[in-house]
Design a protein around this motif. Structure first.
Motif, PDB file in Angstrom:
ATOM      1  N   LEU A   1      41.646 -26.455  35.266  1.00  0.00           N
ATOM      2  CA  LEU A   1      41.050 -25.367  35.469  1.00  0.00           C
ATOM      3  C   LEU A   1      40.317 -24.440  36.902  1.00  0.00           C
ATOM      4  O   LEU A   1      40.133 -23.389  35.586  1.00  0.00           O
TER       5      LEU A   1
ATOM      6  N   VAL B   1      41.477 -20.401  35.816  1.00  0.00           N
ATOM      7  CA  VAL B   1      39.769 -19.336  36.160  1.00  0.00           C
ATOM      8  C   VAL B   1      40.220 -18.088  37.239  1.00  0.00           C
ATOM      9  O   VAL B   1      40.670 -17.270  37.410  1.00  0.00           O
TER      10      VAL B   1
ATOM     11  N   THR C   1      30.423 -18.161  40.348  1.00  0.00           N
ATOM     12  CA  THR C   1      31.089 -18.535  38.648  1.00  0.00           C
ATOM     13  C   THR C   1      31.940 -20.035  38.947  1.00  0.00           C
ATOM     14  O   THR C   1      31.471 -20.904  37.480  1.00  0.00           O
TER      15      THR C   1
ATOM     16  N   LEU D   1      30.860 -23.160  36.119  1.00  0.00           N
ATOM     17  CA  LEU D   1      31.899 -23.707  35.037  1.00  0.00           C
ATOM     18  C   LEU D   1      32.512 -24.870  35.417  1.00  0.00           C
ATOM     19  O   LEU D   1      31.810 -26.192  34.609  1.00  0.00           O
TER      20      LEU D   1
ATOM     21  N   TYR E   1      31.432 -27.301  32.665  1.00  0.00           N
ATOM     22  CA  TYR E   1      32.792 -28.405  32.604  1.00  0.00           C
ATOM     23  C   TYR E   1      31.955 -30.499  32.547  1.00  0.00           C
ATOM     24  O   TYR E   1      32.591 -31.213  31.810  1.00  0.00           O
TER      25      TYR E   1
END
Length: 235
Positions: free
Chosen positions: A75, A79, A94, A98, A102
């Motif tokens: 991931l 990203v 970020t 994130l 997650y």
């Protein structure tokens, strides 16, 4: 990518810097495999250092592998791919958001699929339903910076040194083993959830799972697993 780093890579290797870190299915699998194995050992070491206990932290019945770490690395790669020219603050924020989202989703899926969860943060401040907490969200942010700036480029360089034919064979064998172990682990955990609900073994497969992977074996492999029906997590 920064100009300095682009020049460095171009000087060291005739291939372009873009080719050095470009995303391919082959590289993504190596990201998943490497991070999953490394994550398992990191958690084992962390548990040993903080609690003095040598305990299993693997997601699978066979093999030292953390699916959460492996999928999380994939991931982050998808990203943040080619974002090493962004500011560290932006990457950190970020990654923090994130990572929290997650981890929450992973916890929820474990509950929904297996009636169990493998971590509980209710004892820590600023947690959300025991699934995530601020400290580990910030940890995800720090990991994002390390991954973007150092770990992913280093991993690409390492994979690039593996002869392609041998690398593909090793990747295929590793993928087959992971699929086998993941399917078996999921089946054993699902069957454990059925046993908690009083569902009898009605076929050869369920009888095999009951005999080979009873609750005591699964709890030994997943010592931090909590059974929701027993302890009422997230009521």
């Amino acid at each position: 990518m920064t100009k300095e780093r682009t020049a460095f890579l171009s000087k060291e290797n005739p291939r372009s810097a873009m080719e050095e870190t470009s995303l391919t299915l082959y590289r993504v699998f190596w990201v998943f495999l490497s991070a999953g194995v490394a994550g398992d050992f990191i958690e084992v070491a962390f548990w040993l250092l903080t609690r003095g206990e040598l305990t299993s932290r693997s997601s699978l019945l066979y093999g030292p592998f953390s699916i959460v770490w492996g999928a999380g690395a994939v991931l982050l790669t998808l990203v943040f791919h080619r974002m090493d020219d962004q500011s560290a603050g932006r990457i950190f924020m970020t990654g923090t958001v994130l990572g929290g989202v997650y981890e929450y989703i992973c916890s929820w899926l474990q509950e929904a699929l297996f009636g169990a969860c493998f971590w509980d943060y209710r004892h820590l401040p600023l947690n959300l339903n025991g699934r995530v907490n601020l400290v580990f969200c910030l940890f995800w942010g720090a990991i994002a910076i390390v991954w973007v700036r150092m770990a992913y480029p280093a991993l690409c360089a390492f994979v690039g040194r593996i002869p392609r034919l041998q690398g593909r064979r090793l990747a295929a064998l590793s993928a087959a083993f992971l699929i086998f172990s993941a399917v078996l682990s999921a089946a054993a955990l699902c069957r454990m959830s059925q046993r908690q609900e009083g569902v009898p073994a009605l076929g050869a497969v369920t009888r095999f799972l009951d005999e080979r992977f009873p609750d005591n074996v699964l709890h030994a492999r997943y010592p931090n697993m909590g059974i929701l029906s027993e302890i009422g997590w997230y009521d």
